[in-house]
Design a protein around this motif. Structure first.
Motif, PDB file in Angstrom:
ATOM      1  N   VAL A 254     -10.461   8.196  13.721  1.00 27.79           N
ATOM      2  CA  VAL A 254     -11.080   9.035  12.885  1.00 27.79           C
ATOM      3  C   VAL A 254     -11.120   7.447  12.135  1.00 27.79           C
ATOM      4  N   VAL A 255     -12.292   6.935  11.464  1.00 23.74           N
ATOM      5  CA  VAL A 255     -12.615   6.414  10.488  1.00 23.74           C
ATOM      6  C   VAL A 255     -12.791   6.820   9.513  1.00 23.74           C
ATOM      7  N   ILE A 256     -12.134   6.076   8.163  1.00 25.14           N
ATOM      8  CA  ILE A 256     -12.463   6.079   6.871  1.00 25.14           C
ATOM      9  C   ILE A 256     -13.717   5.241   5.881  1.00 25.14           C
ATOM     10  N   MET A 257     -14.330   5.391   5.587  1.00 29.72           N
ATOM     11  CA  MET A 257     -15.482   5.047   4.653  1.00 29.72           C
ATOM     12  C   MET A 257     -14.908   5.307   3.258  1.00 29.72           C
ATOM     13  N   SER A 258     -15.003   4.083   2.107  1.00 29.12           N
ATOM     14  CA  SER A 258     -15.047   4.406   0.883  1.00 29.12           C
ATOM     15  C   SER A 258     -16.040   3.300   0.636  1.00 29.12           C
ATOM     16  N   SER A 259     -16.096   3.246  -1.087  1.00 29.34           N
ATOM     17  CA  SER A 259     -16.958   2.327  -1.902  1.00 29.34           C
ATOM     18  C   SER A 259     -16.016   1.921  -3.079  1.00 29.34           C
ATOM     19  N   GLU A 260     -15.080   2.765  -2.730  1.00 29.60           N
ATOM     20  CA  GLU A 260     -13.329   1.874  -3.177  1.00 29.60           C
ATOM     21  C   GLU A 260     -12.184   1.374  -3.029  1.00 29.60           C
ATOM     22  N   ASN A 261     -12.185  -0.293  -3.243  1.00 29.85           N
ATOM     23  CA  ASN A 261     -10.978  -0.565  -2.097  1.00 29.85           C
ATOM     24  C   ASN A 261     -10.065  -1.216  -2.989  1.00 29.85           C
ATOM     25  N   VAL A 262      -9.488   0.350  -2.577  1.00 26.47           N
ATOM     26  CA  VAL A 262      -7.960   0.829  -3.426  1.00 26.47           C
ATOM     27  C   VAL A 262      -6.988   0.332  -2.387  1.00 26.47           C
ATOM     28  N   PRO A 263      -6.153  -0.599  -2.290  1.00 25.52           N
ATOM     29  CA  PRO A 263      -5.121  -0.858  -1.108  1.00 25.52           C
ATOM     30  C   PRO A 263      -3.928   0.215  -0.735  1.00 25.52           C
ATOM     31  N   ASN A 264      -3.820   0.824  -2.195  1.00 24.76           N
ATOM     32  CA  ASN A 264      -2.879   1.982  -1.070  1.00 24.76           C
ATOM     33  C   ASN A 264      -3.328   3.459  -0.818  1.00 24.76           C
ATOM     34  N   ARG A 265      -4.530   2.862  -1.393  1.00 25.77           N
ATOM     35  CA  ARG A 265      -5.677   4.564  -0.647  1.00 25.77           C
ATOM     36  C   ARG A 265      -5.637   4.347   1.093  1.00 25.77           C
ATOM     37  N   ILE A 266      -5.940   2.385   1.248  1.00 22.51           N
ATOM     38  CA  ILE A 266      -6.462   2.206   2.507  1.00 22.51           C
ATOM     39  C   ILE A 266      -5.050   2.538   3.056  1.00 22.51           C
ATOM     40  N   THR A 267      -3.745   2.094   2.971  1.00 24.92           N
ATOM     41  CA  THR A 267      -2.251   1.860   3.608  1.00 24.92           C
ATOM     42  C   THR A 267      -2.206   4.083   3.760  1.00 24.92           C
ATOM     43  N   ARG A 268      -2.707   3.686   2.571  1.00 29.03           N
ATOM     44  CA  ARG A 268      -1.876   5.595   2.982  1.00 29.03           C
ATOM     45  C   ARG A 268      -2.988   6.335   4.371  1.00 29.03           C
ATOM     46  N   CYS A 269      -4.680   6.212   4.326  1.00 26.37           N
ATOM     47  CA  CYS A 269      -4.932   7.161   5.197  1.00 26.37           C
ATOM     48  C   CYS A 269      -5.054   5.904   6.847  1.00 26.37           C
ATOM     49  N   LEU A 270      -4.225   4.469   6.874  1.00 23.96           N
ATOM     50  CA  LEU A 270      -3.699   4.023   8.321  1.00 23.96           C
ATOM     51  C   LEU A 270      -2.601   4.870   8.581  1.00 23.96           C
ATOM     52  N   GLU A 271      -1.958   5.037   7.802  1.00 24.85           N
ATOM     53  CA  GLU A 271      -0.642   5.543   8.156  1.00 24.85           C
ATOM     54  C   GLU A 271      -0.407   6.981   8.440  1.00 24.85           C
ATOM     55  N   GLU A 272      -1.526   7.765   7.940  1.00 24.72           N
ATOM     56  CA  GLU A 272      -1.814   8.801   8.285  1.00 24.72           C
ATOM     57  C   GLU A 272      -2.330   9.120   9.145  1.00 24.72           C
ATOM     58  N   GLY A 273      -2.750   7.622  10.272  1.00 25.95           N
ATOM     59  CA  GLY A 273      -3.472   7.920  11.602  1.00 25.95           C
ATOM     60  C   GLY A 273      -4.515   7.549  11.340  1.00 25.95           C
ATOM     61  N   ALA A 274      -5.432   6.734  10.539  1.00 27.48           N
ATOM     62  CA  ALA A 274      -7.384   6.923  10.859  1.00 27.48           C
ATOM     63  C   ALA A 274      -7.045   5.635  12.345  1.00 27.48           C
ATOM     64  N   ASP A 275      -8.148   5.394  11.840  1.00 23.06           N
ATOM     65  CA  ASP A 275      -8.517   4.360  12.936  1.00 23.06           C
ATOM     66  C   ASP A 275      -8.726   2.947  12.680  1.00 23.06           C
ATOM     67  N   GLY A 276      -9.793   2.969  11.004  1.00 24.11           N
ATOM     68  CA  GLY A 276      -9.879   2.078  10.291  1.00 24.11           C
ATOM     69  C   GLY A 276     -10.386   2.378   9.440  1.00 24.11           C
ATOM     70  N   PHE A 277     -10.760   1.840   8.522  1.00 23.21           N
ATOM     71  CA  PHE A 277     -11.138   1.870   7.176  1.00 23.21           C
ATOM     72  C   PHE A 277     -12.231   0.834   6.719  1.00 23.21           C
ATOM     73  N   LEU A 278     -13.291   1.007   6.370  1.00 26.79           N
ATOM     74  CA  LEU A 278     -14.558   0.967   6.424  1.00 26.79           C
ATOM     75  C   LEU A 278     -14.985   0.590   4.904  1.00 26.79           C
ATOM     76  N   LEU A 279     -15.444  -0.476   4.426  1.00 27.87           N
ATOM     77  CA  LEU A 279     -15.966  -0.493   2.624  1.00 27.87           C
ATOM     78  C   LEU A 279     -17.171  -0.501   2.576  1.00 27.87           C
ATOM     79  N   LYS A 280     -17.932   0.620   1.965  1.00 29.87           N
ATOM     80  CA  LYS A 280     -19.802   0.310   1.461  1.00 29.87           C
ATOM     81  C   LYS A 280     -19.675  -0.312   0.983  1.00 29.87           C
ATOM     82  N   PRO A 281     -21.365  -1.054   1.484  1.00 28.10           N
ATOM     83  CA  PRO A 281     -21.555   0.065   2.222  1.00 28.10           C
ATOM     84  C   PRO A 281     -21.777  -0.639   3.087  1.00 28.10           C
TER      85      PRO A 281
END
Length: 166
Positions: free
Chosen positions: A125-152
């Motif tokens: 699972v890869v998460i995308m977001s238009s907001e660069n929020v470090p604690n959100r990115i960290t939380r997703c990766l800790e929960e098992g996300a395989d990546g985090f992309l910033l939009k666009p």
């Protein structure tokens, strides 16, 4: 002026043209290896489930993925994605790419449901977001996300995704 008569014999297309194998010569180090069933699986098109409530963002990610030869199914909500996956209507998904912030169920909640499911937990699972929020990115990766992309999302991001697709 008379036009030239068309040829009556069709020229063989590369897909239907007969092929001949040359006999190996002494000292020839090349080796012909037949395809196996495992090789054919690798040649199959990978299937990505793209989840985003924005029709524009869904269209952009689908276009980028399809131009890189992925088969893409798009849905407009995490709830719909989970329904399709749980019902087995998308049994061959190789990766999920989802927006983080959506009404109803967020991409983060979708990630948690996927990783808690014995049937789905192996799907990257890869998460995308238009907001660069470090604690959100960290939380997703800790929960098992395989990546985090910033939009666009850009075509260059797709090459990073390739290694995550199972």
């Amino acid at each position: 002026m008379a036009a030239a008569a068309p040829s009556l014999a069709p020229s063989p297309s590369p897909a239907t043209a007969p092929t001949t194998a040359a006999s190996p010569k002494a000292g020839d180090r090349s080796k012909v290896v037949p395809l196996t069933a495992a090789d054919e699986v690798e040649l199959e098109e990978k299937h990505v489930l793209a989840v985003d409530d924005s029709s524009v963002d869904r269209a952009v990610i689908a276009k980028i993925l399809r131009s890189s030869k992925y088969r893409v199914t798009t849905v407009d909500s995490a709830t719909r994605a989970l329904e399709l996956l749980a019902l087995g209507l998308l049994p061959d998904v190789n990766m999920i790419i989802t927006d983080y912030w959506m009404p109803g169920m967020t991409g983060y909640e979708l990630l948690k449901h996927v990783k808690e499911s014995s049937k789905l937990k192996e799907i990257p699972v890869v998460i995308m977001s238009s907001e660069n929020v470090p604690n959100r990115i960290t939380r997703c990766l800790e929960e098992g996300a395989d990546g985090f992309l910033l939009k666009p999302v850009r075509p260059s991001d797709v090459s990073r995704l390739c290694s995550r697709i199972r």
